[in-house]
Design a protein around this motif. Sequence first.
Motif, mmCIF file in Angstrom:
data_model
loop_
_atom_site.group_PDB
_atom_site.id
_atom_site.type_symbol
_atom_site.label_atom_id
_atom_site.label_comp_id
_atom_site.label_asym_id
_atom_site.label_seq_id
_atom_site.Cartn_x
_atom_site.Cartn_y
_atom_site.Cartn_z
ATOM 1 N N SER A 13 0.746 -1.347 0.176
ATOM 2 C CA SER A 13 0.029 0.073 -0.089
ATOM 3 C C SER A 13 0.848 1.176 0.058
ATOM 4 C CB SER A 13 -0.987 -0.037 1.214
ATOM 5 O OG SER A 13 -0.373 -0.187 2.473
ATOM 6 N N ALA A 14 0.239 2.353 -0.654
ATOM 7 C CA ALA A 14 0.915 3.500 -0.802
ATOM 8 C C ALA A 14 1.338 4.252 0.598
ATOM 9 C CB ALA A 14 0.659 4.719 -1.661
ATOM 10 N N LEU A 15 0.476 3.898 1.494
ATOM 11 C CA LEU A 15 0.806 4.336 3.066
ATOM 12 C C LEU A 15 1.232 3.265 3.926
ATOM 13 C CD1 LEU A 15 0.167 7.021 4.625
ATOM 14 C CD2 LEU A 15 -2.058 5.767 5.220
ATOM 15 N N CYS A 16 2.101 3.358 4.720
ATOM 16 C CA CYS A 16 2.644 2.399 5.630
ATOM 17 C C CYS A 16 2.360 2.806 7.008
ATOM 18 C CB CYS A 16 4.071 2.315 5.563
ATOM 19 S SG CYS A 16 5.023 1.206 6.673
ATOM 20 N N LEU A 17 1.991 1.912 7.818
ATOM 21 C CA LEU A 17 1.690 1.749 9.205
ATOM 22 C C LEU A 17 2.798 1.853 10.020
ATOM 23 C CD1 LEU A 17 -0.480 2.350 11.439
ATOM 24 C CD2 LEU A 17 -0.810 -0.197 11.498
ATOM 25 N N GLY A 18 3.255 2.797 10.652
ATOM 26 C CA GLY A 18 4.221 2.997 11.654
ATOM 27 C C GLY A 18 3.778 1.850 12.937
ATOM 28 N N ALA A 19 4.575 1.161 13.478
ATOM 29 C CA ALA A 19 4.025 0.117 14.720
ATOM 30 C C ALA A 19 5.207 0.665 15.853
ATOM 31 C CB ALA A 19 4.082 -1.226 14.449
ATOM 32 N N MET A 20 5.997 1.808 16.082
ATOM 33 C CA MET A 20 6.856 2.177 16.822
ATOM 34 C C MET A 20 6.400 2.071 18.152
ATOM 35 S SD MET A 20 9.046 5.440 17.353
ATOM 36 C CE MET A 20 9.828 5.667 15.869
ATOM 37 N N TRP A 21 5.271 2.406 18.601
ATOM 38 C CA TRP A 21 4.933 2.671 19.969
ATOM 39 C C TRP A 21 3.909 1.297 20.524
ATOM 40 C CZ3 TRP A 21 8.101 5.766 21.665
ATOM 41 C CH2 TRP A 21 8.412 6.931 21.086
ATOM 42 N N PHE A 22 3.734 0.576 19.525
ATOM 43 C CA PHE A 22 2.859 -0.956 19.857
ATOM 44 C C PHE A 22 3.682 -1.517 21.096
ATOM 45 C CE2 PHE A 22 0.546 -1.565 15.574
ATOM 46 C CZ PHE A 22 0.048 -0.182 16.031
ATOM 47 N N GLY A 23 2.892 -1.734 22.362
ATOM 48 C CA GLY A 23 3.360 -2.441 23.206
ATOM 49 C C GLY A 23 4.154 -1.713 24.305
ATOM 50 N N THR A 24 4.117 -0.236 24.125
ATOM 51 C CA THR A 24 4.735 0.640 25.019
ATOM 52 C C THR A 24 3.624 1.632 25.430
ATOM 53 O OG1 THR A 24 6.220 1.581 23.366
ATOM 54 C CG2 THR A 24 7.165 0.014 24.514
ATOM 55 N N ARG A 25 3.830 2.874 24.424
ATOM 56 C CA ARG A 25 3.073 3.927 24.770
ATOM 57 C C ARG A 25 1.411 3.528 24.152
ATOM 58 N NH1 ARG A 25 6.384 9.170 22.592
ATOM 59 N NH2 ARG A 25 8.095 8.939 24.111
ATOM 60 N N TYR A 230 9.926 8.391 7.259
ATOM 61 C CA TYR A 230 9.374 8.377 8.594
ATOM 62 C C TYR A 230 9.359 9.946 9.069
ATOM 63 C CZ TYR A 230 14.107 9.217 10.232
ATOM 64 O OH TYR A 230 15.443 9.860 10.836
ATOM 65 N N SER A 231 8.350 9.991 10.302
ATOM 66 C CA SER A 231 8.211 11.305 10.791
ATOM 67 C C SER A 231 7.335 12.233 9.603
ATOM 68 C CB SER A 231 9.196 11.998 11.638
ATOM 69 O OG SER A 231 9.669 11.149 12.614
ATOM 70 N N VAL A 290 5.424 6.716 6.374
ATOM 71 C CA VAL A 290 5.445 5.966 7.683
ATOM 72 C C VAL A 290 4.778 6.361 8.605
ATOM 73 C CG1 VAL A 290 6.613 4.442 9.036
ATOM 74 C CG2 VAL A 290 7.605 4.299 6.838
ATOM 75 N N VAL A 291 3.585 6.101 8.714
ATOM 76 C CA VAL A 291 2.677 7.040 9.895
ATOM 77 C C VAL A 291 2.385 6.363 10.882
ATOM 78 C CG1 VAL A 291 0.443 8.406 9.901
ATOM 79 C CG2 VAL A 291 1.665 8.150 7.521
ATOM 80 N N GLY A 292 2.658 6.906 12.027
ATOM 81 C CA GLY A 292 2.406 6.256 13.381
ATOM 82 C C GLY A 292 1.189 7.118 14.015
ATOM 83 N N VAL A 293 0.347 6.146 14.429
ATOM 84 C CA VAL A 293 -0.901 6.629 15.063
ATOM 85 C C VAL A 293 -1.092 5.891 16.580
ATOM 86 C CG1 VAL A 293 -2.184 7.269 12.957
ATOM 87 C CG2 VAL A 293 -2.613 5.059 14.000
ATOM 88 N N SER A 294 -1.671 6.708 17.309
ATOM 89 C CA SER A 294 -2.179 6.100 18.636
ATOM 90 C C SER A 294 -3.667 5.847 18.847
ATOM 91 C CB SER A 294 -1.806 7.242 19.756
ATOM 92 O OG SER A 294 -2.246 8.291 19.877
ATOM 93 N N SER A 295 -4.587 5.977 17.992
ATOM 94 C CA SER A 295 -5.854 5.510 17.721
ATOM 95 C C SER A 295 -6.334 5.475 16.247
ATOM 96 C CB SER A 295 -6.717 6.796 18.392
ATOM 97 O OG SER A 295 -6.523 7.981 17.464
#
Length: 326
Positions: A13-25, A230-231, A290-295
Amino acid sequence: MRQRTLADGTTVSALCLGAMWFGTRTDEATAFAILDRFVEAGGSVIDTADNYAFWTENGAGGESEAVLGRWLADRGARDQVVISSKVGAQPTVPGTSWRESGEGLSAGAIRSAVEGSLRRLGTDRIDVYWAHVEDRTVPIEETVDAFASLVEQGTVGVVGASNYALWKVERARATARGQGRPGYTCLQLRHSYLRPRLDVTAPDDHVFGNVDAETLDYVRSEPDMSLWAYSPLLSGAYARPDRPLLPAYDHPGTPARLAALREVADKIGATVNQVVLAWLMGGDPPVIPVVGVSSVEQLDEALAAADLELDEELRRHLDIAGDLDG
């Protein structure tokens, strides 16, 4: 959702889901909900690393991969997604930074790290495997050989370089070409719509490799190379007053580009974040953010940008904003 094709023919997909905070924040239940929604909407590529997120209060590294692995097993989703992970920046001494004791990119470190990542992810293959940061203590030939061997064994699909100087990327690629072996075909750097000053050091313990005009020219000239950012939303700074821009963006060109961004967003009825993502995905060369989201709500905003097209006039307005001759 728009698609991109990697060097080995893998479609993402042209958009990548960033999973950096999974399991911590981001707790596991929220991470599962985000992953479910991403795949439901046509997303396929998920980015993590073996060191995410060791620097958080409750992190040691490996948490993100472990949560992702549990989701893959619970949903039976391994064949639905493309897994992107990284090696090189996991500290080997607890309580230290990656600069002080990072695992690095020796052949032994790469072999050990990929085994750990495969175990946490619960899979026998990582589709995109990255050198997370440069390691100039190890000969390029050794790192190239280690990554190429993983591809040749089928453990890894394609390999990429993150936070690398461009000359180092090309030297590594030339080394691989000279041996007739797989080399880096993905490049991941910090990149967004706003342009940073290159004479300002990042205020935290990280390597911020920024995309510039030379980077874009290089990627255009290499048909097998994909560019990942990223970011891309600058940690919320475009939309949230409580998230100030980094000092690198404090220069005369920034207000003009922010104004252009708001004008385009108002004109097409989109959010500023959506315009930034559309600008990246529809550019030349196209960029995989690479997009990180929290919700799930934040994810839905990003997903709405995946098929947003900016016409030539709007793109030019964005491109020239802040230029001395613009």
